[in-house]
Scaffold this motif. Structure first.
Motif, PDB file in Angstrom:
ATOM      1  N   GLY A   1       0.800  -1.224   0.000  1.00 10.91           N
ATOM      2  CA  GLY A   1       0.000   0.000   0.000  1.00 10.91           C
ATOM      3  C   GLY A   1       0.829   1.268   0.000  1.00 10.91           C
TER       4      GLY A   1
ATOM      5  N   ASP B   1       0.656   7.730  -1.238  1.00  8.49           N
ATOM      6  CA  ASP B   1       0.168   6.375  -1.447  1.00  8.49           C
ATOM      7  C   ASP B   1      -0.568   5.868  -0.211  1.00  8.49           C
ATOM      8  OD1 ASP B   1      -0.291   4.030  -2.748  1.00  8.49           O
ATOM      9  OD2 ASP B   1       1.798   3.388  -2.839  1.00  8.49           O
ATOM     10  N   ALA B   2       0.057   6.003   0.937  1.00 12.48           N
ATOM     11  CA  ALA B   2      -0.565   5.523   2.178  1.00 12.48           C
ATOM     12  C   ALA B   2      -1.824   6.324   2.502  1.00 12.48           C
ATOM     13  CB  ALA B   2       0.432   5.615   3.330  1.00 12.48           C
TER      14      ALA B   2
ATOM     15  N   SER C   1      -6.557   6.203  -4.848  1.00 10.05           N
ATOM     16  CA  SER C   1      -7.073   4.886  -4.484  1.00 10.05           C
ATOM     17  C   SER C   1      -8.535   4.850  -4.885  1.00 10.05           C
ATOM     18  CB  SER C   1      -6.953   4.647  -2.975  1.00 10.05           C
ATOM     19  OG  SER C   1      -5.628   4.351  -2.635  1.00 10.05           O
TER      20      SER C   1
ATOM     21  N   SER D   1      -3.829   7.992   0.453  1.00 15.07           N
ATOM     22  CA  SER D   1      -4.966   7.787  -0.447  1.00 15.07           C
ATOM     23  C   SER D   1      -5.778   6.579   0.018  1.00 15.07           C
ATOM     24  CB  SER D   1      -4.514   7.649  -1.898  1.00 15.07           C
ATOM     25  OG  SER D   1      -3.763   6.476  -2.081  1.00 15.07           O
ATOM     26  N   THR D   2      -5.081   5.533   0.448  1.00 20.12           N
ATOM     27  CA  THR D   2      -5.762   4.361   0.999  1.00 20.12           C
ATOM     28  C   THR D   2      -6.487   4.725   2.293  1.00 20.12           C
ATOM     29  OG1 THR D   2      -4.049   2.932   0.066  1.00 20.12           O
ATOM     30  CG2 THR D   2      -5.419   1.977   1.789  1.00 20.12           C
TER      31      THR D   2
END
Ligand code: ADP
Ligand code: MG
Length: 333
Positions: free
Chosen positions: A162, A275-276, A231, A278-279
């Protein structure tokens, strides 16, 4: 005399340009890594793009959950161990994001993701009892990282998937910048990482996919030197008995996160953070995400909800597509 001076200046200019690795032409490199097709494109010599690709490949070879030779594979097999400085740095970044999001992002969710079949494509809906049992082993707070030593309890498994693509984009961009590149666009399977701006100085334009229509886009965000990561529930999902189940899990329930957000995009300097987050924002839902944005700061976001609203933070330059039927709401600063 005049002409000679001009030629000399041109030569010096060319030399400085090549000395810092810039090229007059745009080069592009396509490759497969981290389960996706990546396209790196920059005003840089091809060898620099290959160097950037090698950085991604190196991170993948250390952090893959499925490669038996990877460090993360060994950690999951042994319940811990000593890792390289590189893997320790990646894990440290991931754990920082777990803490920041209070576990909406949790690197120990892996056994749950697997139970739903997202690691193999053999999809199934596990029972509540089964997910409840697996959730006993989900808790990033029990992962200890001490220098390069990692320990976690029996039954726990970690997955840096993730955050790995965003982290790899960040490292690849840093490498290109170090080599003098000032214009590049790195697409890591939907994770976009930019280096500088377009050669003419204007910002890069990144399209955000329309979650209701895969042929189309919801809008365009303009960024310079930043990452933009989305995401979406539409990325990987399956349907059973009229229900849609996607690959982003709510660590509190062990089931696909369903809090009204269908697409979450994060824009910031740091691709790993993007990245983290958006999750995590997808998991939180719009209200919690807004509160998180106000308290944590340092990033911008675009949330699309299942009620047809696009929520955008005021720091962004975002233009909705004419074709997309979302109501735009810009948050107060
Ligand atoms: P993609 O992998 O398609 O780029 P994301 O960046 O949104 O998508 O990451 C989703 C992946 O992360 C899932 O495939 C799963 O392996 C893992 N994951 C799912 N839910 C969570 C979560 N709440 N926290 C951390 N990782 C998660
Ligand atoms: Mg993500």
């Amino acid at each position: 005399m005049k002409k000679k001076g001009f030629a000399l200046i041109t030569l010096v200019l060319l030399l400085t340009l090549s000395a810092c690795g810039r090229a007059a032409v745009q080069n592009t490199l396509d490759f497969f890594a981290m389960d996706t097709i990546m396209t790196f494109s920059a005003y840089a010599d091809k060898s620099l793009l290959e160097g950037a690709r090698d950085i991604v490949a190196d991170i993948e070879s250390r952090a893959s959950t499925t490669l038996e030779s990877s460090e993360v594979y060994a950690l999951n097999r042994d319940g811990g161990g000593t890792v390289s400085a590189e893997t320790a740095a990646l894990l440290d970044t991931a754990l920082t994001m777990c803490r920041a999001t209070d576990g909406a992002f949790d690197v120990s969710i892996y056994p749950v993701v697997r139970a739903w079949g997202f690691t193999t494509g053999e999809y199934r809906v596990p029972s509540f009892d089964e997910t409840a049992a697996l959730l006993e082993h989900v808790d990033y707070a029990r992962i200890r990282l001490d220098g390069r030593d990692v320990t976690f309890p029996d039954g726990m498994e970690i997955d840096l998937g993730g955050v790995a693509k965003g982290y790899a984009g960040r490292e690849a961009a840093a490498y290109l910048r170090e080599h003098g590149v000032t214009s590049g666009l790195l697409n890591l399977g939907g994770n976009v990482q930019t280096v500088g701006s377009k050669p003419d100085g204007s910002p890069w334009r990144v399209a955000i996919r329309d979650p209701d229509n895969e042929q189309s886009y919801a809008g365009v965000v303009e960024i310079r030197d930043k990452a933009a990561v989305t995401s979406g529930g539409y990325e990987r999902y399956f349907e059973e008995d009229g229900e849609t189940y996607w690959h982003i899990m709510n660590p509190a329930t062990g089931r696909p996160a369903r809090n009204g957000v269908v697409s979450a995009t994060v824009v910031a300097d740091d691709g790993a953070l993007c990245d983290a987050l958006s999750t995590a924002l997808f998991v939180m839902g719009a209200e919690k995400a807004e509160r998180f944005w106000r308290s944590y700061g340092g990033f911008d976001m675009i949330l699309i909800t299942d009620e047809g609203e696009t929520i955008v933070t005021p720091g962004l330059s975002y233009t909705p597509a004419d074709s997309a039927a979302y109501t735009l709401r810009t948050l107060e600063p």
